[in-house]
Structures are given as C-alpha cells and as structure tokens.
Write a protein that holds these residues in place. Structure first.
Motif, PDB file in Angstrom:
ATOM      1  N   CYS A 195       0.852  -1.202   0.000  1.00  0.00           N
ATOM      2  CA  CYS A 195       0.000   0.000   0.000  1.00  0.00           C
ATOM      3  C   CYS A 195       0.878   1.239   0.000  1.00  0.00           C
ATOM      4  O   CYS A 195       1.766   1.373   0.848  1.00  0.00           O
ATOM      5  CB  CYS A 195      -0.919  -0.010   1.223  1.00  0.00           C
ATOM      6  SG  CYS A 195      -1.727   1.580   1.532  1.00  0.00           S
ATOM      7  N   CYS A 198       0.207   3.223   3.722  1.00  0.00           N
ATOM      8  CA  CYS A 198       0.707   2.737   5.013  1.00  0.00           C
ATOM      9  C   CYS A 198       1.877   1.761   4.858  1.00  0.00           C
ATOM     10  O   CYS A 198       2.452   1.324   5.845  1.00  0.00           O
ATOM     11  CB  CYS A 198      -0.424   2.085   5.803  1.00  0.00           C
ATOM     12  SG  CYS A 198      -1.056   0.589   5.022  1.00  0.00           S
ATOM     13  N   CYS A 219      -7.493  -0.362   1.197  1.00  0.00           N
ATOM     14  CA  CYS A 219      -6.451  -1.060   1.937  1.00  0.00           C
ATOM     15  C   CYS A 219      -7.034  -1.574   3.246  1.00  0.00           C
ATOM     16  O   CYS A 219      -7.738  -0.852   3.943  1.00  0.00           O
ATOM     17  CB  CYS A 219      -5.295  -0.094   2.218  1.00  0.00           C
ATOM     18  SG  CYS A 219      -4.105  -0.710   3.424  1.00  0.00           S
ATOM     19  N   CYS A 222      -5.159   0.634   6.338  1.00  0.00           N
ATOM     20  CA  CYS A 222      -5.340   2.077   6.581  1.00  0.00           C
ATOM     21  C   CYS A 222      -6.626   2.613   5.978  1.00  0.00           C
ATOM     22  O   CYS A 222      -7.004   3.743   6.254  1.00  0.00           O
ATOM     23  CB  CYS A 222      -4.137   2.857   6.028  1.00  0.00           C
ATOM     24  SG  CYS A 222      -4.024   2.830   4.234  1.00  0.00           S
TER      25      CYS A 222
HETATM   26 ZN    ZN Z   1      -2.766   1.098   3.510  1.00  0.00          ZN
END
Ligand code: ZN
Length: 227
Positions: A195, A198, A219, A222
């Motif tokens: 991702c 994050c 995601c 996050c």
């Molecule tokens: Zn993320």
C-alpha cells in the motif's frame, strides 16, 4: 475514474496546504504582537524606574530645604541669645544640621548619576520599541499581502476542483472525501504489492482488484483507496 480522482486529490492537497498557510499567518502575527508587548513592558519598567529616581531626588531636595530653613531659624535664635554657652550650643546644632545637608547632597549626587543612567536606558528601550514596531508593521503588511494572494489562489483552486470533481461518480467522490478528510491522501498506488499509504503488504486479491480498476478497493490496514 482513477485519473480524474487523482487530479482532484492533487488539487485538494494544494488547497489543504494553502489553507494551512492561511491559518498559520494570524498565529505568527500574534507572536509578533507578543514580542512587541514585551518591548512595551520593558520600556514601561524603565520609565517607572526613572520616575522613582526623580521622586527620590525631589524628596532629598525637600529634606535639604527643610534643614536649610531650620538653620535660618537657629541663626535668628542666636540673635536673641544671652549667654555664650547657649550661643555655642546653637552653633553646634547648626553644624550638625549642615553635616546632614552635605550628607543629603552626597546622596543626591549619586542618585543623579543613577537618574542619568535610567534616562539613557529609557531612551534605548524607546528606540528598540520603535524599531520593533516598524519591523512588525512591515511583517504584518507582507503577511496581509500574502494572505490576499493565498485567498485568490484558493478561490481559483476550489473552482478547478469543482470542475474536476463534477466528472467523478458521487459514491466514489464521497468515499474519497471522507478518507481525505482524515488522511494525507485518500487515493494511493499499489507498489510491488505494498500500500502506497501505510506501506503494508497487501493480500494478492486486493492487488488484483486494484489493478482491474472496476470497483473501489480499500487497503485493509489504513482504509485508503488503492489503484
Ligand atoms: Zn494502507
């Protein structure tokens, strides 16, 4: 959708940055005002000190004057004196008062030196305050100009954002906006299975779905939108 939304996000980031700048300016103006206030207080304290010295000197002068009058009185008394003893007694009283007067005069002399120093200090503080006031006025007018520029830029950016956002599906836009309000970015790329928000490694199916661009993919860690 992704491309338009990325464009919206880019504008939103600029808007956010400019809004932050606009918010910071009043705080900085306030800091300047606090600094100015400190200079004003320093000057007030110096002036207070000078006044104190002036009134101490005045007090000494009054005390000296009272003693000089006392001497005059004693001299007048001497004319009415009959005996030598009494005359001598008055003479020594006069000498005592005169000694007090010269003591007062010494004190006054050193107070005058303190007064001169206090006056110089006051002038210095006054000059410092004047310089500071001029600097603050300059800074504030620069900031006022800056804030006006920022407001104009914001207005333009909001219009551009409006136009860009009109091309995005409402559901996407709402989801995007909710995330963007809480995060640095709402829409992040998937880079090598990680991702972009994050930096957690994503499950393979999420990576696959994000690549397909057919539905909203968030995601797991996050909650940012992935592309
Ligand atoms: Zn993320």
């Amino acid at each position: 959708v992704t491309e338009t939304l990325l464009k919206v996000q880019e504008i939103d980031c600029q808007i956010r940055e400019k809004e932050q700048m606009a918010r910071d300016i009043p705080a900085r103006k306030k800091e300047e005002e606090v600094r100015l206030q400190k200079h004003r207080e320093a000057l007030a304290a110096a002036e207070e000190f000078l006044k104190k010295k002036q009134s101490q000197i005045k007090q000494l002068e009054l005390e000296g004057e009272a003693r000089r009058q006392r001497i005059n009185k004693l001299r007048t008394q001497q004319f009415e004196i009959k005996t030598n003893e009494e005359f001598k007694a008055l003479n020594s009283e006069i000498a005592g008062v005169q000694a007090e007067i010269s003591g007062l005069e010494d004190k006054e002399l050193s107070l005058m030196e303190e007064q001169d120093a206090a006056r110089a200090e006051t002038l210095m503080k006054k000059a410092a305050l004047g310089e500071e006031e001029a600097a603050v006025r300059r800074d504030c007018s620069t900031w006022d100009e800056k804030i006006a520029v920022i407001q104009n830029e914001l207005q333009a950016l909001r219009a551009t954002r409006e136009a860009a956002a009109s091309g995005v599906d409402r559901t996407w836009l709402n989801t995007y906006s909710t995330i963007f309000a809480r995060r640095d970015r709402a829409l992040v790329p998937v880079e090598e299975g990680v991702c972009g928000g994050c930096h957690m490694t994503l499950p393979r199916y999420l990576v696959h779905d994000a690549r397909s661009h057919t539905k909203m993919v968030k995601c797991d860690y996050c909650g940012r939108l992935l592309y």
